[in-house]
Design a protein around this motif. Structure first.
Motif, PDB file in Angstrom:
ATOM      1  N   THR A  33       0.835  -1.198   0.000  1.00 30.60           N
ATOM      2  CA  THR A  33       0.000   0.000   0.000  1.00 30.60           C
ATOM      3  C   THR A  33       0.869   1.246   0.000  1.00 30.60           C
ATOM      4  OG1 THR A  33      -1.718  -1.156   1.220  1.00 30.60           O
ATOM      5  CG2 THR A  33      -1.782   1.226   1.325  1.00 30.60           C
ATOM      6  N   ASN A  34       0.420   2.262  -0.706  1.00 31.51           N
ATOM      7  CA  ASN A  34       1.062   3.565  -0.620  1.00 31.51           C
ATOM      8  C   ASN A  34       0.401   4.289   0.558  1.00 31.51           C
ATOM      9  OD1 ASN A  34       1.918   6.207  -0.831  1.00 31.51           O
ATOM     10  ND2 ASN A  34       1.736   6.290  -3.050  1.00 31.51           N
ATOM     11  N   LYS A  39      -5.331   5.464  -0.915  1.00 32.75           N
ATOM     12  CA  LYS A  39      -6.509   5.557  -1.791  1.00 32.75           C
ATOM     13  C   LYS A  39      -7.653   4.772  -1.165  1.00 32.75           C
ATOM     14  CE  LYS A  39      -4.146   7.560  -5.112  1.00 32.75           C
ATOM     15  NZ  LYS A  39      -3.838   8.918  -4.840  1.00 32.75           N
ATOM     16  N   THR A  40      -8.748   5.474  -0.856  1.00 30.65           N
ATOM     17  CA  THR A  40      -9.907   4.788  -0.280  1.00 30.65           C
ATOM     18  C   THR A  40     -10.708   4.067  -1.354  1.00 30.65           C
ATOM     19  OG1 THR A  40     -11.407   6.672  -0.528  1.00 30.65           O
ATOM     20  CG2 THR A  40     -10.144   6.523   1.556  1.00 30.65           C
ATOM     21  N   ASN A  46     -11.467  10.682   1.732  1.00 32.07           N
ATOM     22  CA  ASN A  46     -10.010  10.580   1.745  1.00 32.07           C
ATOM     23  C   ASN A  46      -9.497  10.398   3.167  1.00 32.07           C
ATOM     24  OD1 ASN A  46      -9.602  11.387  -1.143  1.00 32.07           O
ATOM     25  ND2 ASN A  46     -10.590  13.244  -0.397  1.00 32.07           N
ATOM     26  N   PHE A  47      -8.383   9.692   3.285  1.00 30.25           N
ATOM     27  CA  PHE A  47      -7.648   9.627   4.542  1.00 30.25           C
ATOM     28  C   PHE A  47      -6.470  10.578   4.366  1.00 30.25           C
ATOM     29  CE2 PHE A  47      -8.917   4.896   5.283  1.00 30.25           C
ATOM     30  CZ  PHE A  47     -10.227   5.275   5.455  1.00 30.25           C
ATOM     31  N   LYS A  48      -6.387  11.590   5.219  1.00 37.82           N
ATOM     32  CA  LYS A  48      -5.360  12.620   5.081  1.00 37.82           C
ATOM     33  C   LYS A  48      -4.486  12.685   6.316  1.00 37.82           C
ATOM     34  CE  LYS A  48      -6.996  15.273   1.479  1.00 37.82           C
ATOM     35  NZ  LYS A  48      -7.110  16.563   0.920  1.00 37.82           N
ATOM     36  N   MET A  49      -3.191  12.747   6.067  1.00 37.73           N
ATOM     37  CA  MET A  49      -2.218  12.988   7.119  1.00 37.73           C
ATOM     38  C   MET A  49      -1.538  14.310   6.790  1.00 37.73           C
ATOM     39  SD  MET A  49      -0.523   9.203   7.599  1.00 37.73           S
ATOM     40  CE  MET A  49      -0.282   8.894   5.849  1.00 37.73           C
ATOM     41  N   PHE A 141     -10.145  -0.701   9.486  1.00 38.19           N
ATOM     42  CA  PHE A 141     -11.554  -0.306   9.519  1.00 38.19           C
ATOM     43  C   PHE A 141     -12.121  -0.267   8.101  1.00 38.19           C
ATOM     44  CE2 PHE A 141     -14.349   3.333   8.663  1.00 38.19           C
ATOM     45  CZ  PHE A 141     -15.489   2.921   9.338  1.00 38.19           C
ATOM     46  N   TRP A 142     -11.414   0.379   7.184  1.00 37.73           N
ATOM     47  CA  TRP A 142     -11.901   0.567   5.817  1.00 37.73           C
ATOM     48  C   TRP A 142     -12.054  -0.772   5.100  1.00 37.73           C
ATOM     49  CZ3 TRP A 142     -14.751   4.122   4.209  1.00 37.73           C
ATOM     50  CH2 TRP A 142     -14.913   4.410   2.856  1.00 37.73           C
TER      51      TRP A 142
END
Length: 151
Positions: A33-34, A39-40, A46-49, A141-142
Motif C-alpha cells: 500500500t502507498n 486511496k480509499t 479521503n484519509f489525510k495525514m 476499519f476501511w
C-alpha cells in the motif's frame, strides 16, 4: 523561519522517510500500500495525514461538493462509529461542515497531536509514532466498512 522552498524540502523529506518506513507494512488485505497517498477507492472520501510547524493531524475527510451528500457520508460513518472506535482504540473529533485550509466546506473525523514540527527532524519519530498506528487502523476499519460507502 524557513523559505517556501526549504519548508517544501523538509515536508518532502519527511513524507519520503515515512513512506520508506511504512513500505514493509502490508494492508489489511495483505497487499502493498502507498500509505502516504492512501486511496480509499471512494470518490470524495479521503484519509489525510498532515503536519506543519505546530501540530499533526490524521483525518477521514468527506469533501463532496454537495453538502447534503457530504452530510450523508458523515451520518453513514456515524453508523459505524463503534467499529471505527474499536479499530482506532481512541476517540476522534467529529466535525460536520467545517472549513479546510482553502476555505472549502468539508466534514471530517480527525485526531491531532502537538506541539510537534515537521521541520524539526528530532520530532519525526513522534510524527511517525502518531501516524503509523492510526493509518494502519484506518486501513483495517476501511477493509471492513468500505462496501457500505460504495454506491
Amino acid at each position: 523561519m524557513y523559505s517556501k522552498e526549504q519548508a517544501s524540502q523538509f515536508k518532502q523529506a519527511f513524507w519520503t522517510a515515512f513512506g520508506q518506513y511504512m513500505q514493509p507494512v502490508l494492508s489489511a488485505d495483505g497487499l502493498r500500500t502507498n500509505w502516504v497517498n492512501y486511496k480509499t477507492g471512494v470518490k470524495h472520501i479521503n484519509f489525510k495525514m498532515q503536519a506543519d510547524n505546530k501540530l499533526a493531524t490524521i483525518a477521514i475527510e468527506m469533501n463532496h461538493p454537495d453538502k447534503e451528500l457530504q452530510q450523508l457520508f458523515f451520518e453513514q460513518f456515524a453508523t459505524y462509529k463503534t467499529m471505527l472506535r474499536s479499530s482506532l482504540a481512541e476517540d476522534w473529533d467529529w466535525q460536520l461542515h467545517t472549513t479546510d485550509n482553502y476555505g472549502k466546506t468539508i466534514s471530517r473525523i480527525v485526531k491531532e497531536t502537538g506541539p510537534v514540527s515537521i521541520y524539526q527532524q528530532g520530532d519525526w519519530p513522534k510524527l511517525i509514532s502518531f501516524f503509523k498506528p492510526r493509518i494502519v487502523a484506518l486501513d483495517e476499519f476501511w477493509n471492513n466498512a468500505k462496501a457500505a460507502f460504495e454506491f
